[in-house]
Enzyme design. Structure first.
Site, PDB file in Angstrom:
ATOM      1  N   HIS A 111       0.884  -1.166   0.000  1.00 18.36           N
ATOM      2  CA  HIS A 111       0.000   0.000   0.000  1.00 18.36           C
ATOM      3  C   HIS A 111       0.926   1.220   0.000  1.00 18.36           C
ATOM      4  O   HIS A 111       1.980   1.190   0.636  1.00 18.36           O
ATOM      5  CB  HIS A 111      -0.823   0.136   1.280  1.00 18.36           C
ATOM      6  CG  HIS A 111      -1.812  -0.951   1.547  1.00 18.36           C
ATOM      7  ND1 HIS A 111      -1.486  -2.074   2.237  1.00 18.36           N
ATOM      8  CD2 HIS A 111      -3.131  -1.050   1.254  1.00 18.36           C
ATOM      9  CE1 HIS A 111      -2.559  -2.834   2.355  1.00 18.36           C
ATOM     10  NE2 HIS A 111      -3.572  -2.247   1.775  1.00 18.36           N
TER      11      HIS A 111
ATOM     12  N   ASP B 245       2.098   2.030   3.473  1.00 20.25           N
ATOM     13  CA  ASP B 245       3.016   1.194   4.271  1.00 20.25           C
ATOM     14  C   ASP B 245       4.452   1.382   3.839  1.00 20.25           C
ATOM     15  O   ASP B 245       5.351   1.250   4.653  1.00 20.25           O
ATOM     16  CB  ASP B 245       2.752  -0.318   4.331  1.00 20.25           C
ATOM     17  CG  ASP B 245       1.669  -0.877   3.481  1.00 20.25           C
ATOM     18  OD1 ASP B 245       0.527  -0.743   3.907  1.00 20.25           O
ATOM     19  OD2 ASP B 245       1.984  -1.469   2.436  1.00 20.25           O
TER      20      ASP B 245
HETATM   21  C1  XLS Z   1      -7.713  -6.592   4.275  1.00 18.78           C
HETATM   22  C2  XLS Z   1      -7.225  -6.828   2.926  1.00 18.78           C
HETATM   23  C3  XLS Z   1      -6.051  -5.968   2.513  1.00 18.78           C
HETATM   24  C4  XLS Z   1      -5.879  -5.977   1.033  1.00 18.78           C
HETATM   25  C5  XLS Z   1      -5.027  -4.876   0.505  1.00 18.78           C
HETATM   26  O1  XLS Z   1      -8.444  -7.371   4.846  1.00 18.78           O
HETATM   27  O2  XLS Z   1      -6.918  -8.173   2.792  1.00 18.78           O
HETATM   28  O3  XLS Z   1      -4.902  -6.368   3.169  1.00 18.78           O
HETATM   29  O4  XLS Z   1      -5.350  -7.183   0.584  1.00 18.78           O
HETATM   30  O5  XLS Z   1      -5.590  -3.641   0.743  1.00 18.78           O
END
Ligand code: XLS
Ligand code: NI
Ligand code: NI
Length: 441
Positions: free
Chosen positions: A106, A109
């Site tokens: 993301h 992050d």
């Molecule tokens: C959350 C999601 C997230 C997505 C990416 O539950 O799995 O981690 O994979 O935004």
């Protein structure tokens, strides 16, 4: 630029090796043998493993009852760009040693959010520069990028489905930038998980309007993708609840309906996550079959939940039964094209040492490698496919073939039924098939 100055994982001096099923070395693969060829393709190319930045390098391992426990000696505890850049080098040291070909992130992050959007964009560029260097140094590629549209309080009511048009605009700007960075890093895709796109109470919610806004948002994203010539695949990631009580992208079927309703089916495939499937009351196999049948099986977030806990525990997959099912469906629909086996999974709060990150990923990779071998063996044996084929044989000729070819309607079918015997059923043989599968597990 150099690698992280001090080795962050001193227990793991060299890349994890394949040592075979008899090895007792916890830091070796027992089943994942990257170059081993199965059904004409290497394991590496079948599985396309990806490490996620958010859990593996940013999750402090806190829970609602306690603070984070993770020991990450390379992290200086600040939210500086310098710390973020250093963390990138650590992340690539980890991945080089693990031997996974892909990663995912993301925007928020990898780089710290600044006081303004302009500052956040600048931070992202500064970190992306190091990501690019490390990608070039190691050959590790970006599976997909995504925008975090759920953590900042501005998105408390959602992003694309927020009641606040300014939040929608901010989210659009954030996705625009993240898509540009993903493109610059040669990313293979871009994922839209509907973070807070849903509702907590219907008393304050206009569902129709919110869904229209989500449709608009994703159309704008698709337009911008064309505009900048980003060739990566777009994915929607279904999840039924958490953080909201009801997430609009609840499961594969709901996502497909949404995509069709808003004319977006051609632009998106699905990124399916095992724990989300189970939260939706489905199996991952169900979700993969629903997506596969609609030609929308894009990528998977390879994790698992805990049967006894009703939330998204994001555990590393270890059940061979599960991975065999995933790999059977994946092979059936032609394997990953742009997607991969993305470990959207985190170590437990009690597994707080850096080396636990290796144990977790090695276990997940081995579980999927076994699943792949099992699935390939079931396919080679052929009895399962043969059974399913025979089960539908009444459609291959006679009245069945005429129905499928749209050559008959209700009147002809009535005539046929009036002059035929009572339909004769044969056993579904569920237990026989379950036993057959267990021959290979
Ligand atoms: C959350 C999601 C997230 C997505 C990416 O539950 O799995 O981690 O994979 O935004
Ligand atoms: Ni996910
Ligand atoms: Ni999840």
């Amino acid at each position: 630029m150099a690698k992280a100055t001090k080795a962050a994982f001193p227990q793991v001096k060299k890349p994890i090796q394949y040592e075979g099923p008899d090895s007792k070395n916890p830091l070796a693969f027992k089943h994942y043998n990257a170059e081993e060829v199965i059904e004409g393709k290497t394991m590496k190319d079948h599985l396309r493993f990806s490490v996620v930045y958010w859990h593996t390098f940013r999750n402090p391992l806190s829970d609602p009852f306690g603070v984070g426990t993770a020991i990450r000696p390379w992290d200086d505890g600040t939210d500086s760009v310098k710390n973020a850049q250093n963390r990138v080098r650590v992340a690539f040291e980890f991945m080089e040693k693990l031997g996974n070909p892909y990663y995912a992130f993301h925007d928020r992050d990898v780089a710290p959010e600044g006081k303004t959007l302009a500052q956040s964009n600048k931070n992202l560029d500064a970190v992306a520069k190091v990501l690019k260097e490390e990608q070039q140094r190691t050959g590790i590629k970006l599976l997909w990028g995504t925008s975090c549209l759920f953590a900042n309080p501005r998105y408390m009511h959602g992003a694309a489905t927020s009641c606040n048009a300014d939040a929608f605009a901010y989210a659009a700007a954030q996705v625009k930038k993240c898509m540009e960075v993903t493109k610059a890093l040669g990313g293979g895709g871009f994922t839209f998980w509907g973070g807070r796109e849903g509702y907590s109470t219907l008393w304050n919610t206009d569902i129709g309007r919110e869904l229209d806004h989500l449709g608009l948002f994703l159309s704008m994203a698709a337009d911008y993708k064309k505009k900048i010539g980003f060739k990566g695949q777009f994915y929607i990631e279904p999840k039924p609840k958490e953080p909201t009580k009801h997430q609009y992208d609840s499961d594969a079927a709901a996502c497909l309906n949404f995509l069709r309703a808003y004319g977006l089916k051609k632009d998106f495939k699905l990124n399916l996550e095992t724990n989300h499937a189970t939260l939706a009351g489905h199996t991952m196999q169900h979700e993969m079959e629903v997506a596969g049948a609609a030609d929308a099986l894009g990528s998977i977030d390879a994790n698992t939940g805990d049967e006894l806990l009703g939330w998204d525990t994001d555990q590393f997959p270890t059940s061979v039964y599960l991975t065999a099912q995933c790999m059977l469906s994946l092979l059936k629909y032609g394997g990953f094209k742009t997607g991969g086996g993305n470990f959207d999974a985190k170590v437990r709060r009690e597994s707080f040492e850096p080396v636990d990150l290796f144990h977790a990923h090695i276990g997940g990779m081995d579980a999927f490698a076994r699943g792949l071998k099992i699935a390939a063996a079931i396919r080679k044996d052929g009895r399962l496919a043969e059974f399913v084929k025979n089960r539908y044989s009444s459609w291959d000729s006679g009245i069945g073939a005429k129905i499928e070819a749209k050559k008959v309607g209700f009147s002809q079918l009535e005539k046929y039924a009036l002059t035929s015997k009572e339909p004769k059923n044969v056993s579904g043989r569920q237990e026989f098939l379950e036993n057959l599968i267990n021959e290979f597990i």
